[in-house]
Structures are given as structure tokens and as C-alpha cells.
Scaffold this active site. Structure first.
Site, PDB file in Angstrom:
ATOM      1  CG  ASP A 114      -2.046   1.069   0.964  1.00 52.95           C
ATOM      2  OD1 ASP A 114      -3.294   0.542   0.851  1.00 52.95           O
ATOM      3  OD2 ASP A 114      -1.830   2.152   1.177  1.00 52.95           O
ATOM      4  CG  ASP A 146       3.601   3.130  -6.956  1.00 58.24           C
ATOM      5  OD1 ASP A 146       2.645   2.835  -7.375  1.00 58.24           O
ATOM      6  OD2 ASP A 146       3.912   4.335  -7.686  1.00 58.24           O
ATOM      7  CB  ALA A 147       0.435  -1.124  -6.106  1.00 54.99           C
ATOM      8  CG  ASP A 164      -8.239  -4.448  -0.784  1.00 54.81           C
ATOM      9  OD1 ASP A 164      -9.121  -3.639  -0.808  1.00 54.81           O
ATOM     10  OD2 ASP A 164      -8.113  -4.667   0.222  1.00 54.81           O
ATOM     11  N   PRO A 173      -8.193   9.369  -9.851  1.00 51.34           N
ATOM     12  CG  PRO A 173      -7.788   9.459  -7.584  1.00 51.34           C
ATOM     13  CD  PRO A 173      -8.865   9.883  -8.761  1.00 51.34           C
TER      14      PRO A 173
END
Length: 303
Positions: A114, A146-147, A164, A173
Site C-alpha cells: 500500500d 507504490d503497487a 484491493d 486518480p
């Protein structure tokens, strides 16, 4: 004197579902309010649904009905996979999805990534009922990062990947995490029989048309795309999910077969679940005819 619990709230959280419709929740007690590097966040008691996490004015989860979101988003794709060992959760700062994934006997590793460390920290402080003890489980790894960057750079592959994520609002965004270019990167991180699942906004097509468009985008990359939905009362609208894979996703199971699978493959079986069993599993898959037709006829692809 009136009991405090019966007094009408003086502070309300109101979300616009459309320009003409809203859903509102009264605030009983405010625990935290902060502008993080990425978003505004509030943690508040909203009465019958308990404590809520609110990001940019939208309720993300509550202690009262979070299981109606976290159980489907984890257990339906895990059942379709059959026995995931490695699970990646994109988002999921409250750790509710991780909690559910760790219930699988087959799971050896859960990675949660996350971007917002402030949200992770305040969820741990104020919403421990959601995470429970999963942060102490050695199988669980939480990364603040950062995913999108992680998906770009990792060499790891996973059996189940969970999106998720915040709502896919066109021009919003997070819409880049619902595009074909992003899904190509996700697919690279899936094992051969892997399943990707994402929440994909409301299935109420009068409110928003994003759900069939995300479904169609996934269909350009994956051989199988299975839509399902769950109603989470605090959202005020039925939420859609999409499970995708290049392997055959068998959904024509009986309630008894699903119950048997849950009892054999979960630690403590169905006793650990509040919502999901064989009957509710089949109900999740029962989308309205107009939604199914909209997915079939959709031509838009988010590139």
C-alpha cells in the site's frame, strides 16, 4: 435526558453516488483526521456500522460490514484457483484482505503493498478489529510502497493477486490501475494457473458504466473473466468484482461442494467466516441479466 446514542449526529459523511443521489452516515465520534501525502483520511465511529476508514470523502471499510467485502474478494478467487500458496494484495492497508487470505491452509506467503504509510499506521492504531492478529503472522509481509512500481519491478509470481483498490472513477486518480497496460503487468506476475481479482465499482449501471468497461478490458487479456457482486450496506450501492485467469474457472459447483471445500481447506473451516458459504458463493455469481448483457455488449477498453 436523552441517551447520547439517540442524539442526531451534528457531523455527517456524505458521498455522491451520482450528481443527483447521495449516501450519508452520521458521525458519532471522530478518532483521526489527516491530510496524508496522497489523500485526505478520516477514521470515525458511524454508529451501527462501527468505526469507518474514509479516504477522500469515500468510505473504504467499516468494522461493522467489512466482511461482506473482504470474504468475497479473497475466498471466491481462492476457491476458483483451488489452493493458492502465494497471494499479492495491491492496496489493503487495513489488512482485512490479508486476514482472510491467511485462513487458507495452502497459503505460504501473503504480500500486501500500500502506498500510504499514514493510512497503514492509523488503521493499525484505530482498526485492529479488522487486521486481528494477521500482522503477527510470519507468512504476512506488509510493504509501504507504490503497487504500480512493485508490479513493474518484481520478479516474483503469485497464485492469486488482489486489486484491493480505490474506486475506478473515469478521470479519477486510480483509473490507471484499471487499464489494459496495467493488467498486462499484473498478468506477468501471475503463475500459469493464477487468478487476478479486482473490485471494479458499482454494478448499478444507472450510476456508473465503469464495471462493464473494466470487464471488457480484462477480456482482451484473459481467457476467463468471472463477474460477481456483493452488497456492502455502507457503500449504498452493490459493488462489482471481476476474477480473471487464463485457466478454466469452474463456477458450476453445488453449495455442498463449496462447503466441503471451505471446511477442508480453511483453518477452522466455515466457522471462521461470517458471510461466505456454498449458498452465498453461488449468490455472488448471480448478477442481474441487464448487467450480464451490458458486459457482453461493451466495446470500450481502458488502454
Amino acid at each position: 435526558m436523552d441517551d447520547d446514542s439517540e442524539r442526531e449526529p451534528c457531523l455527517w459523511i456524505t458521498e455522491h453516488l451520482t450528481p443527483y443521489g447521495t449516501v450519508s452516515h452520521g458521525v458519532k465520534q471522530l478518532f483521526a483526521s489527516k491530510q496524508t501525502k496522497y489523500q485526505s483520511m478520516i477514521i470515525a465511529d458511524i454508529g451501527p456500522y462501527g468505526k469507518a476508514l474514509v479516504l477522500d470523502g469515500r468510505i473504504q471499510t467499516t468494522t461493522g460490514d467489512e466482511y461482506l467485502y473482504h470474504e468475497p474478494i479473497i475466498h471466491l478467487p481462492s476457491l476458483l484457483h483451488g489452493g493458492p500458496k502465494k497471494v499479492l494484495i495491491l492496496g489493503g492497508a487495513d489488512l482485512g484482505a490479508a486476514r482472510e487470505a491467511l485462513k487458507w491452509k495452502s497459503v505460504e506467503q501473503v504480500v500486501v503493498i500500500d502506498i500510504d504509510g499514514d493510512v497503514v499506521e492509523l488503521c493499525a492504531q484505530y482498526l485492529p478489529e479488522i487486521a486481528q492478529d494477521c500482522s503477527d503472522d510470519e507468512r504476512c509481509k506488509l510493504i509501504v510502497g507504490d503497487a504500480l512500481k512493485y508490479i513493474d519491478e518484481t520478479d516474483e509470481t503469485y497464485d492469486v493477486i488482489i486489486g484491493d483498490l480505490t474506486d475506478p472513477i473515469e478521470n479519477g486518480p486510480s483509473i490507471e490501475l484499471f487499464t489494459r497496460s496495467f493488467y498486462e503487468k499484473v498478468k506477468r506476475c501471475l503463475n500459469k494457473s493464477g487468478v487476478y481479482v479486482t473490485q471494479a465499482g458499482t454494478i448499478s449501471l444507472r450510476e456508473e458504466k465503469v464495471f462493464p468497461r473494466v470487464a471488457n478490458t480484462l477480456k482482451t487479456l484473459f481467457k476467463e473473466v468471472v463477474p460477481f457482486s456483493s452488497f456492502i450496506p455502507t457503500y449504498g450501492t452493490p459493488l462489482g468484482f471481476l476474477a480473471s485467469s487464463d485457466s478454466k474457472l469452474v463456477t458450476k459447483l453445488t453449495a455442498d461442494e463449496i462447503n466441503e471445500k471451505l471446511d477442508s481447506d480453511l483453518h477452522n473451516g466455515r466457522e471462521t467466516l461470517k458471510f461466505l458459504d456454498g449458498t452465498s458463493f453461488l449468490g455472488l455469481l448471480g448478477l442481474p441479466a441487464n448487467v450480464r448483457a451490458s458486459i457482453q455488449s461493451e466495446s470500450t477498453v481502458y488502454k
